[in-house]
Write an enzyme that holds these catalytic residues in place. Structure first.
Site, PDB file in Angstrom:
ATOM      1  N   ASN A  19       0.719  -1.220  -0.058  1.00  0.00           N
ATOM      2  CA  ASN A  19      -0.013   0.157   0.115  1.00  0.00           C
ATOM      3  C   ASN A  19       0.780   1.262   0.061  1.00  0.00           C
ATOM      4  OD1 ASN A  19      -1.615   2.176   0.401  1.00  0.00           O
ATOM      5  ND2 ASN A  19      -2.369   1.210   2.475  1.00  0.00           N
ATOM      6  N   TRP A  20       1.235   1.920  -1.153  1.00  0.00           N
ATOM      7  CA  TRP A  20       1.844   2.950  -1.359  1.00  0.00           C
ATOM      8  C   TRP A  20       1.560   4.198  -0.679  1.00  0.00           C
ATOM      9  CZ3 TRP A  20       3.720   2.452  -7.005  1.00  0.00           C
ATOM     10  CH2 TRP A  20       4.368   1.133  -7.355  1.00  0.00           C
ATOM     11  N   LYS A  21       0.158   4.122  -0.236  1.00  0.00           N
ATOM     12  CA  LYS A  21      -0.547   5.234   0.299  1.00  0.00           C
ATOM     13  C   LYS A  21      -0.242   6.645  -0.677  1.00  0.00           C
ATOM     14  CE  LYS A  21      -0.306   3.123   4.701  1.00  0.00           C
ATOM     15  NZ  LYS A  21      -0.124   2.940   6.177  1.00  0.00           N
ATOM     16  N   HIS A 106      -9.524   1.024   5.073  1.00  0.00           N
ATOM     17  CA  HIS A 106      -8.278   1.140   5.543  1.00  0.00           C
ATOM     18  C   HIS A 106      -8.378   2.323   6.899  1.00  0.00           C
ATOM     19  CE1 HIS A 106      -4.214   2.669   6.331  1.00  0.00           C
ATOM     20  NE2 HIS A 106      -3.919   1.489   5.996  1.00  0.00           N
ATOM     21  N   GLU A 108      -6.943   4.773   7.876  1.00  0.00           N
ATOM     22  CA  GLU A 108      -6.652   6.170   7.410  1.00  0.00           C
ATOM     23  C   GLU A 108      -7.938   6.852   6.420  1.00  0.00           C
ATOM     24  OE1 GLU A 108      -2.777   5.482   5.450  1.00  0.00           O
ATOM     25  OE2 GLU A 108      -2.003   4.962   7.497  1.00  0.00           O
ATOM     26  N   GLU A 178      -5.301  -4.721  10.795  1.00  0.00           N
ATOM     27  CA  GLU A 178      -4.080  -3.495  11.213  1.00  0.00           C
ATOM     28  C   GLU A 178      -4.330  -2.958  12.066  1.00  0.00           C
ATOM     29  OE1 GLU A 178      -2.440  -2.735   6.736  1.00  0.00           O
ATOM     30  OE2 GLU A 178      -3.949  -0.993   7.212  1.00  0.00           O
ATOM     31  N   GLY A 184       2.545   2.768  10.538  1.00  0.00           N
ATOM     32  CA  GLY A 184       3.424   3.813  10.374  1.00  0.00           C
ATOM     33  C   GLY A 184       4.262   4.369  11.586  1.00  0.00           C
ATOM     34  N   SER A 224       3.633  -1.552  10.538  1.00  0.00           N
ATOM     35  CA  SER A 224       5.197  -1.452  10.647  1.00  0.00           C
ATOM     36  C   SER A 224       5.614  -2.969  10.184  1.00  0.00           C
ATOM     37  CB  SER A 224       5.568  -1.149  11.923  1.00  0.00           C
ATOM     38  OG  SER A 224       4.894   0.228  12.067  1.00  0.00           O
ATOM     39  N   GLY A 245       2.776  -0.737   4.288  1.00  0.00           N
ATOM     40  CA  GLY A 245       2.999   0.678   3.860  1.00  0.00           C
ATOM     41  C   GLY A 245       4.293   0.942   3.565  1.00  0.00           C
ATOM     42  N   GLY A 246       5.043   1.616   4.787  1.00  0.00           N
ATOM     43  CA  GLY A 246       6.336   2.032   4.566  1.00  0.00           C
ATOM     44  C   GLY A 246       7.322   1.433   3.667  1.00  0.00           C
TER      45      GLY A 246
HETATM   46  P1  13P Z   1       3.138   0.799   7.703  1.00  0.00           P
HETATM   47  O1  13P Z   1       3.474  -0.499   7.131  1.00  0.00           O
HETATM   48  O2  13P Z   1       3.618   1.955   7.168  1.00  0.00           O
HETATM   49  O3  13P Z   1       2.842   0.747   9.186  1.00  0.00           O
HETATM   50  O4  13P Z   1       1.554   0.662   6.943  1.00  0.00           O
HETATM   51  C1  13P Z   1       0.606  -0.323   7.117  1.00  0.00           C
HETATM   52  C2  13P Z   1      -0.471   0.065   6.535  1.00  0.00           C
HETATM   53  O5  13P Z   1      -1.141   1.024   6.761  1.00  0.00           O
HETATM   54  C3  13P Z   1      -0.923  -0.861   5.275  1.00  0.00           C
HETATM   55  O6  13P Z   1      -2.166  -0.675   4.902  1.00  0.00           O
END
Ligand code: 13P
Length: 271
Positions: A19-21, A106, A108, A178, A184, A224, A245-246
């Site tokens: 997930n590149w956000k 998600h 977010e 999640e 994050g 994470s 994500g990251g």
């Molecule tokens: P991180 O891996 O940056 O913590 O993000 C996880 C996430 O929200 C994947 O959708």
């Protein structure tokens, strides 16, 4: 029930999503896609691998992926089919440009756009009815966890999202646990906590549908997750992969997680 290749002889095919956000740009998005294909290599034969770039880069990323065994997904999808919904993108539009997956619910989006259980349920229904596959995100906030409500909240989100989803549609759903406090932050859930939450979600699926379905649906961890902690977290047989994500912004790190998931030796199937 006729399960797809993701569930063969009692084994769930691993799934790893990136997930590149709201990251990457017009040049770096296709470059990251190409690097991901290269780094993941053969590991994609034993694991569903899907990248989720920002919507505006879906088309160049699709071109960069070519015919590689890496799938393409959107980070969100409208609950509506078409019409006066400024800024939204429909499931049909996503399909038209070659996306086959969408992330739904998600945290977010729940936080930034006030998406509640009801709209998440509508989005999931629309995505599946339109023929997209979905990564449904559930998980508690730190406050909810501190209040001892982690399982209750996660189960509520799951029940609400699945309320209108038929059993046969569930093989197009991957559930991502999640925990919001792990996203994050660099602080992942412990392998024990993650495994317990996955067991709870599987139990809940058993109640909502059937024990057989609960064994067939893939449940992955997000929060994470990275190259360093993947082996410990993915060691539990109930955790079928990850949503990253990251670490998905670094092709090498992402590929390391894919290899870790793929090493569980699962059968080949769709991506
Ligand atoms: P991180 O891996 O940056 O913590 O993000 C996880 C996430 O929200 C994947 O959708």
């Amino acid at each position: 029930m006729d399960w797809p290749a993701s569930y063969t002889r009692g084994m769930r095919r691993p799934f790893v999503g990136g997930n590149w956000k709201m990251n990457t740009g017009a040049e770096s998005a296709p470059a990251l896609a190409a690097a991901t294909v290269t780094e993941v290599g053969d590991a994609a034969r034993a694991c569903d691998v899907v990248v989720f770039p920002p919507a505006c880069f879906l088309i160049p990323v699709r071109s960069a992926l070519g015919d590689a065994a890496v799938g393409l997904g959107a980070q969100d999808v409208s609950s509506e089919a078409n019409g006066a919904h400024t800024g939204d993108i429909s499931a049909e539009m996503l399909k038209e440009i070659g996306a086959t997956w969408a992330i739904i619910g998600h945290s977010e989006r729940r936080r930034d756009h006030g998406e509640g259980d009801h709209v998440v349920a509508q989005k999931l229904e629309m995505a599946l009815e339109s023929g997209l596959r979905a990564v449904l995100c559930v998980g508690e906030t730190l406050e909810e966890r501190k209040a001892g409500q982690a399982h209750q909240v996660t189960a509520r989100q799951l029940r609400a999202a699945c309320a209108s989803i038929r059993a046969e549609q569930m093989h197009d759903v991957v559930i991502a646990y999640e925990p919001v406090w792990a996203i994050g932050t660099g602080v992942s859930a412990t392998p024990q906590d993650a495994a317990e939450a996955h067991r709870m979600i599987r139990r809940e699926l058993g109640i909502l549908y059937s024990p057989e379905l609960a064994q067939a649906v893939r449940i992955v961890y997000g929060g994470s997750l990275n190259a360093a902690n993947a082996a410990a977290i993915l060691a539990d047989p109930g955790i079928d992969g990850g949503l990253i994500g990251g670490a998905s912004l670094k092709a090498g790190d992402f590929a390391q997680v894919v290899r870790t998931a793929a090493a569980r030796g699962q059968p080949q199937g769709r991506h």
